[in-house]
Structures are given as structure tokens and as C-alpha cells.
Design an enzyme around this catalytic site. Structure first.
Site, PDB file in Angstrom:
ATOM      1  N   LYS A  22       0.842  -1.188   0.000  1.00 58.67           N
ATOM      2  CA  LYS A  22       0.000   0.000   0.000  1.00 58.67           C
ATOM      3  C   LYS A  22       0.883   1.246   0.000  1.00 58.67           C
ATOM      4  O   LYS A  22       1.983   1.155   0.544  1.00 58.67           O
ATOM      5  CB  LYS A  22      -0.943   0.041   1.196  1.00 58.67           C
ATOM      6  N   TYR A  81      -4.306   4.212   6.322  1.00 60.69           N
ATOM      7  CA  TYR A  81      -4.870   3.255   7.289  1.00 60.69           C
ATOM      8  C   TYR A  81      -6.202   3.772   7.839  1.00 60.69           C
ATOM      9  O   TYR A  81      -7.118   2.988   8.102  1.00 60.69           O
ATOM     10  CB  TYR A  81      -3.901   3.005   8.446  1.00 60.69           C
TER      11      TYR A  81
END
Ligand code: NAD
Length: 376
Positions: A137, A222
Site C-alpha cells: 500500500k 490506514y
């Protein structure tokens, strides 16, 4: 087959060490826990930096995945990692020649763990080589790039999975279960606080060309991703504000601190913070009509800690990367469906939201978000 499992396998069949070469092409695995004849996902790690070190160590405990290849621009790393992880020279590549994995039957998938801006071209090259892609990510630095990656993997008929390790973390999954089972009632509010004080000003994370942005791309993602799986809906609007205390350290296009708010179709809202300039920010809070859930730390390497209105969360800690790689092996090899998606489309949704947050910072105006797919 790692050394331990190989030893067990030899014991099982009563073979001697002299028979080892005969076993080399096998990709079946028998471990001491009795998982016999399980196919193993054979993974090449690309980008042998800090996070790859953690992944490599954690993968030593995997039951369904193992390291069989290495890709790095540094010959010494290839040599050292090769000997540590028992990866033969023929399975070690650099960034110029890794397309040749196409012809390497020892490698099923490549795990891309390089700076963000490289993920796009590297994913497309791996897909063209006919190998599955696991990509860290953020999957890319723009929606456009993310779409191209999804398309390339579809065209090559390979999986594209994004390294969302929290999707396999037991306490996170317990909250997800409680919310999905309506044990918290209607969800009204999510709070996600993600950040740390970043050090060395010369690292790639503070270079727009390699990072694609700043804290939001790296750590704020996140909170974006967590808001979606905690609330269980996709956001439809975002507002955001950016704060910068140092224009020297956090140059144009590299965000230091962003506050953002998300709105969901049910009327639930999220209030989130992403920062590279404050410490001890790793907290999720979810509020429903009939209960709450809290994780702090929420996304660090663990152990994750948390409680709900019903009491403390007591699920045992296992290294996140071990859980993730075993689960991803099952997705790729056995078509398992994870509770929370980790495919390219999932990563792409986060990119849409990240872009909307940046646009909201720039314009000061609320941005509508139209995601390509409903919540999975
Ligand atoms: P790192 O700097 O420690 O490692 C990056 C690696 O890429 C290095 O080995 C470096 O040599 C290599 N590299 C190849 N080409 C490069 C180039 N042109 N410039 C700079 N480095 C180059 O970084 P990291 O912390 O390991 O992060 C790598 C990726 O992993 C990032 O996408 C990051 O977001 C992701 N990450 C994910 C987690 C997680 O928990 N899922 C945690 C940390 C990092």
C-alpha cells in the site's frame, strides 16, 4: 519447501539427504502441524528494504507461502538474503532483468515492496510475466495508475492483492464481525488517528516523485481504509484541511498533517487525522447505537490492543505478515474469499478517496466521492 518442512517431509517418507535433489521440483508441503500436501505459494520479494525484512522473517512461519525468489538492485543484498533464505542464484533478479521470471517455474507471485511510485510499472511488468502480484500500500500514486494495474492483471489473468495486513488481524476482524452482526447497533461515528514524527528529511517518503504525496499516502491510508471496513460502507463525500509547520521538510506535494472527514450513505461520519509530525497516534474508535469498539494501537505491527463495550479483546497476536501471506496464498491457490477484500479494486477505492482528500485540501470545498463499486 523450507528447511524445516523439507526435513519433516524427508522424515515422513523415510528418505535420506542424498535424495534431496529429486525433491526439488515439488511444491507440495507437509509441516509439523500436519498440513500435508498443501500447495505452497512460491513468492519472490521485490525491494529488499525495511518492510521486506519484516515480511521475510514473518514468512518463515507461513504454512502456505514461502520465499523462492528475490529482486533487488543491490548485488550484495541478493547474495546475503539469498543465503539467509535459501534462494538459489538462478532465482535472484535485478530491476533490469526481472521480466525473466516469466520462464521461472519456481515463482508463482511477486511481492512488490518498493517506494510507492514504482508500484505501477513494476506491477504491470510482473503481470506481463504471467505471475500473480502482491503489492504494498498505497497500490499506486493515482487513480489512473491504479486502474491500469487492475486492468493489466485482469488481462494477464493473474491476481492483484494489496498488502492490507490489518484485514487479517484477529482483533480487527472481531470488531468487524461484531459490527456486521449488528452487535454494536447502527454505526454513527468512526475516528481514525494515524501518524508519527518522521525523521530523516532525505528519505523517499518525503520525496513527492517516489512517495506520491506525504503522510496521507503512507499512514493516513490506514484511517481511510479502516473507516471503510469499520463502518461497513463506502464514503460519499469528504472534507479536509491541511496543516504544514515546515515547508522545508514537507515540500510542495508532500503533506505533513491532514485532518479529514468522511460522510457515509447511512449518515455515519468519520473524523480522521493523518500526520508525519506527531507521535503516539495509532487509534481507531467506532461508535454505534448499542456499543463501541476501540483499538489502540490500531495498525502498528502489534500486538494490537482493544476493547469493546462488551469487554477487552483477547484474541492472540500472530505476526501480521505471517497471517497475511498465508491468507493471500489461500486466496491465490484456493480461491478463498477474505472477510475484508484485499484485491486491486479494494486498493483502487482507497486511491479515489485519497485523491478526493487532496482535492478537498486544495479547494477547501467538500468533494463528492463516486466509487466504482459498492462495499464488499
Ligand atoms: P525502504 O526504503 O526501507 O525499502 C524500499 C526498498 O526499495 C529498498 O530496498 C530500496 O533499495 C528499493 N528501491 C528500489 N528502487 C528504488 C528507488 N528508485 N528509490 C528508492 N528505493 C528503491 O521502504 P519500506 O519502508 O520498506 O517501504 C516500501 C513499501 O512498503 C512502501 O510502499 C510502503 O508504503 C510499504 N510499507 C508497508 C507497510 C505495511 O505495514 N503494510 C509498512 C512499511 C512499508
Amino acid at each position: 519447501m523450507n528447511k524445516q518442512s523439507r526435513r519433516y517431509f524427508i522424515q515422513k517418507i523415510g528418505a535420506t539427504a542424498t535424495m534431496l535433489p529429486l525433491l526439488a521440483p515439488l511444491d507440495l508441503f507437509a509441516d509439523s502441524a500436519g498440513h500435508q500436501n498443501q500447495p505452497m505459494l512460491r513468492v519472490a520479494l521485490m525491494g529488499l528494504g525495511n518492510y521486506a525484512s519484516r515480511v521475510a522473517k514473518a514468512m518463515q512461519d507461513c504454512k502456505f507461502a514461502k520465499i523462492t525468489g528475490l529482486i533487488s538492485g543491490t548485488p550484495e543484498k541478493l547474495r546475503d538474503w539469498g543465503s539467509t533464505y535459501d534462494v538459489p542464484e538462478k532465482n535472484r533478479y535485478n530491476y533490469s532483468n526481472f521480466d525473466q521470471i516469466k520462464n521461472n517455474p519456481d515463482i508463482d507471485a511477486v511481492y512488490i515492496i518498493t517506494p510507492n511510485a514504482l508500484h505501477h510499472s513494476q506491477t504491470i511488468r510482473v503481470a506481463k510475466a504471467g505471475k500473480h502480484v502482491i503489492c504494498e500500500k498505497p497500490m499506486a500514486v493515482s487513480v489512473e495508475e491504479g486502474k491500469e494495474m487492475v486492468d493489466a492483471c485482469k488481462k494477464a489473468n493473474v491476481h492483484l492483492l494489496i498488502g492490507y495486513r490489518m484485514h487479517f488481524e484477529p482483533k480487527t476482524l472481531e470488531i468487524h464481525r461484531m459490527r456486521a452482526n449488528d452487535e454494536l447497533g447502527a454505526i454513527n461515528f468512526f475516528q481514525g488517528q494515524c501518524g508519527f514524527k518522521i525523521g530523516n528529511p532525505n528519505q523517499w517518503r518525503l520525496n513527492k516523485d517516489l512517495a506520491g504525496g506525504g503522510s496521507l499516502m503512507d499512514i493516513g491510508i490506514y484511517a481511510v481504509n479502516g473507516a471503510r471496513y469499520m463502518v461497513g460502507e463506502e464514503p460519499i463525500w469528504v472534507t479536509a484541511q491541511e496543516i504544514k509547520t515546515s515547508r522545508e521538510k514537507f515540500k510542495e506535494g508532500v503533506d505533513e498533517t491532514i485532518l479529514f472527514q468522511l460522510g457515509f450513505p447511512s449518515g455515519a461520519v468519520a473524523s480522521c487525522l493523518s500526520t508525519y509530525n506527531m507521535n503516539f497516534l495509532d487509534r481507531f474508535f467506532l461508535s454505534g447505537d448499542r456499543g463501541f469498539a476501540e483499538l489502540q494501537p490500531a495498525t502498528g505491527y502489534g500486538p494490537i490492543q482493544g476493547r469493546t463495550s462488551k469487554g477487552p479483546l483477547t484474541q492472540a497476536h500472530t505476526e501480521h505478515q505471517t497471517l497475511q501471506m498465508d491468507a493471500m496464498a489461500q486466496i491465490i491457490l484456493k480461491d478463498h474469499k477474505p472477510t475484508i477484500a484485499v484485491d486491486g479494486e479494494e486498493g483502487l477505492k482507497d486511491l479515489y478517496i485519497l485523491e478526493a482528500i487532496y482535492n478537498a485540501c486544495k479547494t477547501g470545498a467538500r468533494q463528492e466521492i463516486l466509487l466504482p463499486q459498492p462495499h464488499k
